[in-house]
Design an enzyme around this catalytic site. Structure first.
Site, PDB file in Angstrom:
ATOM      1  N   ARG A  93      21.362  34.923  70.040  1.00 18.55           N
ATOM      2  CA  ARG A  93      20.831  36.128  70.646  1.00 18.55           C
ATOM      3  C   ARG A  93      19.531  36.439  70.741  1.00 18.55           C
ATOM      4  NH1 ARG A  93      25.126  40.130  71.047  1.00 18.55           N
ATOM      5  NH2 ARG A  93      27.260  39.272  70.394  1.00 18.55           N
ATOM      6  N   LYS A 146      26.182  33.847  58.308  1.00 19.99           N
ATOM      7  CA  LYS A 146      25.493  34.910  58.940  1.00 19.99           C
ATOM      8  C   LYS A 146      26.542  35.850  59.488  1.00 19.99           C
ATOM      9  CE  LYS A 146      23.935  34.833  63.179  1.00 19.99           C
ATOM     10  NZ  LYS A 146      24.426  35.983  63.945  1.00 19.99           N
ATOM     11  N   SER A 204      20.130  33.012  65.904  1.00 18.80           N
ATOM     12  CA  SER A 204      21.202  33.462  66.505  1.00 18.80           C
ATOM     13  C   SER A 204      20.749  32.848  68.008  1.00 18.80           C
ATOM     14  CB  SER A 204      21.368  34.767  66.286  1.00 18.80           C
ATOM     15  OG  SER A 204      22.113  35.224  67.259  1.00 18.80           O
ATOM     16  N   HIS A 223      23.517  25.817  63.751  1.00 14.77           N
ATOM     17  CA  HIS A 223      24.752  25.266  64.373  1.00 14.77           C
ATOM     18  C   HIS A 223      24.905  23.853  63.558  1.00 14.77           C
ATOM     19  CE1 HIS A 223      24.715  28.158  67.672  1.00 14.77           C
ATOM     20  NE2 HIS A 223      25.937  28.552  67.097  1.00 14.77           N
ATOM     21  N   GLY A 239      29.427  29.711  59.639  1.00 15.57           N
ATOM     22  CA  GLY A 239      28.162  30.167  59.160  1.00 15.57           C
ATOM     23  C   GLY A 239      28.084  31.423  58.475  1.00 15.57           C
ATOM     24  N   GLY A 246      28.303  27.633  71.878  1.00 18.92           N
ATOM     25  CA  GLY A 246      27.081  27.016  72.442  1.00 18.92           C
ATOM     26  C   GLY A 246      25.822  27.779  72.279  1.00 18.92           C
TER      27      GLY A 246
END
Ligand code: PAF
Length: 283
Positions: free
Chosen positions: A188, A150, A186, A37, A148, A31
């Site tokens: 984050r 990353k 991200s 995404h 991904g 999420g």
């Protein structure tokens, strides 16, 4: 767009799709969706006739309960974004649906790929990732899984699981989507203070420096690593969790700068742990 939270409802739709010979693409997420995404979704839509996104903050992959508690949740805007991008189905289960109390705990691991990089400082993390991803693969029965790059180590570990255990799924890595200053997108990033957000741009700049020095002919791995470490540490509030140069397939440390290599880093900027990875080629 269909939104389901129960396994039985999901299974009914999947079996209909299978009967209709649909090609199913699956993008697992936790999420707080962003353009990174949505690149998974776009890639899936280019390849498959049906695209599923799962949104589930998986408790078993957090080795630090504080990190789990702080993980952002934005279901309403996530669903909106999925709808706008033409996702066919969102699977939004609760923890109880995924991990019923009666469940006998199971642990999966690929030790050679899990004891390096993030696995060293996040014990149990990849066991949790393999547990949830294999479960979600069984539930969604996709033809393709999109991950991904990353999170390169995660992509590599999941590819290895699928290969070793003969899952009938093709895993595709999707290039990292970046902010305008190069910072990898991200969920984050939302937790960074404005000052730390500025500091975080040192990470993509470090990757630029890495490429420049490689192309400039730097061949000494220790010197190269020192240059990159010193560059990252020019930022205040920066703590390097790891900065490693490894083989992109085995994830084991390289002893020289020749051919393909994975430059992988995890850096704390303030309290927020950010990761980035790139496969580079030393000329
Ligand atoms: O990359 C993530 O967001 C998670 O690790 C994943 C693959 C959705 C499993 O929970």
């Amino acid at each position: 767009m269909i939104v389901v939270s129960e396994i039985a409802d999901l299974k009914t739709i999947i079996s209909e799709w299978k009967q209709n010979q649909e090609t199913i693409g699956f993008c697992p997420t936790m999420g707080t969706l962003h353009d990174g995404h949505m690149d998974l979704v776009k890639t899936s839509k280019g390849q498959c006739t049906k695209t599923i996104v799962s949104i589930f903050i998986n408790p078993t992959q957090f080795n630090d309960p504080k990190d789990f508690d702080a993980y952002p949740k934005n279901t309403e805007s996530d669903l909106k974004l999925c709808e706008e991008h033409g996702v066919d189905l969102v699977f939004l289960p609760s923890v109880e649906v995924i991990y019923p109390k009666s469940q006998t705990p199971i642990q999966m691991s690929i030790p050679s790929l899990q004891t390096t990089l993030c696995g060293r400082t996040r014990p149990g993390h990849f066991e949790g990732v393999l547990q949830i991803v294999s479960k979600l693969f069984h539930l969604t029965e996709p033809n393709y899984g999109f991950f991904g790059l990353k999170d390169y180590q995660q992509y590599r570990i999941i590819s290895a699981m699928v290969e070793e255990l003969n899952f009938p799924i093709r895993i595709l890595g999707v290039p990292t989507k970046r902010e305008s200053d190069g910072l990898a997108m991200s969920s984050r990033n939302l937790r960074l203070s404005p000052k730390d957000r500025e500091t975080a741009s040192l990470i993509p700049r470090m990757f630029q420096l890495a490429k420049k020095t490689l192309l400039g002919g730097e061949k000494n791995l220790i010197v190269w690593k020192e240059i990159l470490t010193d560059f990252l540490l020019t930022g205040s509030n920066v703590k390097i969790d790891y900065l490693e140069i490894v083989d992109p397939i085995t994830l084991q440390p390289l002893s020289n700068l020749n051919g393909e290599l994975l430059l992988a880093t995890a850096v704390f900027v303030g309290e927020v742990r950010l990761i980035d990875n790139e496969v580079l080629v030393s000329p």
